[in-house]
Scaffold this motif. Structure first.
Motif, PDB file in Angstrom:
ATOM      1  N   MET A  41     -11.271 -16.608  -9.487  1.00 18.91           N
ATOM      2  CA  MET A  41      -9.964 -16.442 -10.131  1.00 18.91           C
ATOM      3  C   MET A  41      -9.924 -17.113 -11.502  1.00 18.91           C
ATOM      4  O   MET A  41      -9.275 -16.615 -12.424  1.00 18.91           O
ATOM      5  CB  MET A  41      -8.858 -16.996  -9.223  1.00 18.91           C
ATOM      6  CG  MET A  41      -8.724 -16.224  -7.921  1.00 18.91           C
ATOM      7  SD  MET A  41      -8.456 -14.455  -8.197  1.00 18.91           S
ATOM      8  CE  MET A  41      -8.945 -13.767  -6.609  1.00 18.91           C
ATOM      9  N   THR A  42     -10.635 -18.219 -11.642  1.00 19.81           N
ATOM     10  CA  THR A  42     -10.731 -18.868 -12.958  1.00 19.81           C
ATOM     11  C   THR A  42     -11.436 -17.956 -13.936  1.00 19.81           C
ATOM     12  O   THR A  42     -10.995 -17.786 -15.094  1.00 19.81           O
ATOM     13  CB  THR A  42     -11.493 -20.192 -12.836  1.00 19.81           C
ATOM     14  OG1 THR A  42     -10.793 -21.070 -11.941  1.00 19.81           O
ATOM     15  CG2 THR A  42     -11.648 -20.860 -14.192  1.00 19.81           C
ATOM     16  N   LEU A  43     -12.526 -17.345 -13.507  1.00 20.08           N
ATOM     17  CA  LEU A  43     -13.281 -16.426 -14.350  1.00 20.08           C
ATOM     18  C   LEU A  43     -12.426 -15.235 -14.767  1.00 20.08           C
ATOM     19  O   LEU A  43     -12.380 -14.869 -15.949  1.00 20.08           O
ATOM     20  CB  LEU A  43     -14.526 -15.949 -13.604  1.00 20.08           C
ATOM     21  CG  LEU A  43     -15.372 -14.862 -14.283  1.00 20.08           C
ATOM     22  CD1 LEU A  43     -15.935 -15.366 -15.594  1.00 20.08           C
ATOM     23  CD2 LEU A  43     -16.493 -14.408 -13.348  1.00 20.08           C
ATOM     24  N   ALA A 196      -0.278  -9.084 -17.023  1.00 16.18           N
ATOM     25  CA  ALA A 196       0.260  -9.120 -15.660  1.00 16.18           C
ATOM     26  C   ALA A 196      -0.793  -9.599 -14.671  1.00 16.18           C
ATOM     27  O   ALA A 196      -0.504 -10.393 -13.766  1.00 16.18           O
ATOM     28  CB  ALA A 196       0.773  -7.729 -15.270  1.00 16.18           C
ATOM     29  N   ALA A 197      -2.035  -9.122 -14.835  1.00 10.24           N
ATOM     30  CA  ALA A 197      -3.107  -9.509 -13.910  1.00 10.24           C
ATOM     31  C   ALA A 197      -3.479 -10.976 -14.043  1.00 10.24           C
ATOM     32  O   ALA A 197      -3.936 -11.598 -13.073  1.00 10.24           O
ATOM     33  CB  ALA A 197      -4.334  -8.632 -14.166  1.00 10.24           C
ATOM     34  N   SER A 198      -3.272 -11.548 -15.222  1.00 12.54           N
ATOM     35  CA  SER A 198      -3.626 -12.958 -15.423  1.00 12.54           C
ATOM     36  C   SER A 198      -2.680 -13.904 -14.682  1.00 12.54           C
ATOM     37  O   SER A 198      -3.034 -15.051 -14.409  1.00 12.54           O
ATOM     38  CB  SER A 198      -3.610 -13.297 -16.922  1.00 12.54           C
ATOM     39  OG  SER A 198      -2.281 -13.301 -17.437  1.00 12.54           O
ATOM     40  N   ILE A 199      -1.485 -13.419 -14.329  1.00  9.56           N
ATOM     41  CA  ILE A 199      -0.504 -14.292 -13.662  1.00  9.56           C
ATOM     42  C   ILE A 199      -0.925 -14.616 -12.225  1.00  9.56           C
ATOM     43  O   ILE A 199      -1.065 -15.800 -11.871  1.00  9.56           O
ATOM     44  CB  ILE A 199       0.902 -13.661 -13.711  1.00  9.56           C
ATOM     45  CG1 ILE A 199       1.367 -13.568 -15.173  1.00  9.56           C
ATOM     46  CG2 ILE A 199       1.896 -14.491 -12.881  1.00  9.56           C
ATOM     47  CD1 ILE A 199       2.671 -12.807 -15.353  1.00  9.56           C
ATOM     48  N   ILE A 203      -2.467 -18.240 -11.064  1.00  7.89           N
ATOM     49  CA  ILE A 203      -1.807 -19.047 -10.035  1.00  7.89           C
ATOM     50  C   ILE A 203      -2.787 -19.404  -8.920  1.00  7.89           C
ATOM     51  O   ILE A 203      -2.865 -20.556  -8.466  1.00  7.89           O
ATOM     52  CB  ILE A 203      -0.585 -18.297  -9.466  1.00  7.89           C
ATOM     53  CG1 ILE A 203       0.509 -18.194 -10.538  1.00  7.89           C
ATOM     54  CG2 ILE A 203      -0.049 -18.998  -8.220  1.00  7.89           C
ATOM     55  CD1 ILE A 203       1.683 -17.323 -10.121  1.00  7.89           C
ATOM     56  N   LEU A 204      -3.563 -18.405  -8.475  1.00 12.74           N
ATOM     57  CA  LEU A 204      -4.555 -18.663  -7.429  1.00 12.74           C
ATOM     58  C   LEU A 204      -5.619 -19.651  -7.904  1.00 12.74           C
ATOM     59  O   LEU A 204      -6.051 -20.519  -7.142  1.00 12.74           O
ATOM     60  CB  LEU A 204      -5.209 -17.347  -6.999  1.00 12.74           C
ATOM     61  CG  LEU A 204      -4.354 -16.434  -6.116  1.00 12.74           C
ATOM     62  CD1 LEU A 204      -5.042 -15.093  -5.926  1.00 12.74           C
ATOM     63  CD2 LEU A 204      -4.086 -17.090  -4.767  1.00 12.74           C
ATOM     64  N   ALA A 205      -6.023 -19.512  -9.163  1.00 15.83           N
ATOM     65  CA  ALA A 205      -7.025 -20.439  -9.707  1.00 15.83           C
ATOM     66  C   ALA A 205      -6.480 -21.867  -9.729  1.00 15.83           C
ATOM     67  O   ALA A 205      -7.191 -22.825  -9.390  1.00 15.83           O
ATOM     68  CB  ALA A 205      -7.427 -19.996 -11.110  1.00 15.83           C
TER      69      ALA A 205
END
Length: 306
Positions: A41-43, A196-199, A203-205
């Motif tokens: 998720m960070t990546l 939108a996908a980065s949100i 959050i998960l990251a």
């Protein structure tokens, strides 16, 4: 001898769809290259945000049109979450969990089958006998490959399950985008979708990962490829293809993605397919081809860049 514009268009129509499919296929092997240096998720969140900055610049330079209403923006954002956060997140996570890049490509590579059947249900498109045969061959082939790989200790049931979730993400997202985002400009639309996908990935990251990235030379090269070549280059190439009327040819060649990705993974990571898995891959490729060569063209669905 100087070539005419018509000749240039013919060359583009022949070479560009294959080039797009080749670029799409690299997403699986470069995901595997980057994952040792950053958690999933960070990546992805980092990739999305860098892509947003570059695509914003491109949108302003080309004076691309933005959605006219808030509802259009919401629909584009929702498609982005399905197509990027859920799909790419699932692919990257499955590879991080040990699933081979070629197998991940094969599982999500039956997306045209699910798209055709989802469109048949929700968009009331007729499902033909050939499509039923293609679905049976495609799914059976994937089961055969996955069974052979798990039997040899290559991958885990959890990794396979997450790849299947990614498959449903891109399949539902493709139909959703066709239904609600038909007028989307691919440049500004990509800005909204990646934002939108980065949100959810961000959050998960934040809550589940260390959010550290080891910026080695290999990681920098992989990130460059994932962002510039795939997230920006592929979207630009697809935009040109759509303007030239060649987007349907990309869809008709989509069945070539799994074997192409598997070949790349074999060269780079020594991922091999034994006889049983090879038979399964051949079944899947043929099944997707049966469904994809005509019905997807008729539906006018766009292949999404990774």
């Amino acid at each position: 001898m100087t070539q005419t514009p018509q000749e240039n268009n013919n060359i583009l129509a022949i070479l560009a769809p294959g080039t797009f499919v080749l670029i799409w296929s690299t997403g699986f092997v470069f995901a595997k290259m980057a994952l040792p240096y950053a958690e999933t998720m960070t990546l992805l969140a980092t990739r999305f945000l860098i892509a947003v900055g570059l695509l914003l610049l491109i949108s302003f330079i080309w004076k691309a049109k933005w959605p006219k209403t808030l509802m259009q923006t919401v629909h584009i954002a929702m498609a982005g979450i399905l197509l990027h956060a859920l799909y790419l997140g699932g692919v990257f996570a499955s590879i991080e969990l040990g699933l081979q890049a070629g197998v991940a490509a094969l599982i999500v590579g039956i997306q045209p089958l699910l798209v055709a059947f989802t469109a048949g249900i929700f968009l009331k498109e007729k499902i033909t006998i050939r499509q039923w045969v293609g679905l049976f061959l495609g799914v059976s082939g994937v089961i055969l490959v996955v069974w052979a790989k798990l039997e040899n200790g290559l991958g885990t049931p959890l990794g396979v399950s997450i790849a299947v979730i990614a498959l449903f993400g891109i399949s539902i997202g493709t139909v959703y985008q066709k239904r609600f985002c038909g007028e989307m400009d691919l440049r500004t639309g990509a800005v909204i979708q990646y934002t939108a996908a980065s949100i959810p990935t961000g959050i998960l990251a934040y809550f589940t990962e260390s959010m550290t990235i080891n910026w080695t030379g290999e990681m920098i090269f992989a990130m460059f490829w994932l962002v510039v070549v795939l997230s920006v280059g592929a979207i630009s190439l697809l935009y040109v293809l759509i303007r030239k009327g060649a987007a349907s040819k990309v869809s008709s060649m989509f069945f070539l993605v799994p074997p192409t990705a598997a070949l790349m993974a074999w060269v780079l990571y020594d991922e091999t397919f034994r006889s049983t898995a090879l038979i399964g891959m051949a079944m899947t490729v043929f099944g997707v081809a049966l469904v994809n060569l005509r019905p997807i063209k008729r539906l006018g669905l766009r292949t999404r860049p990774s």
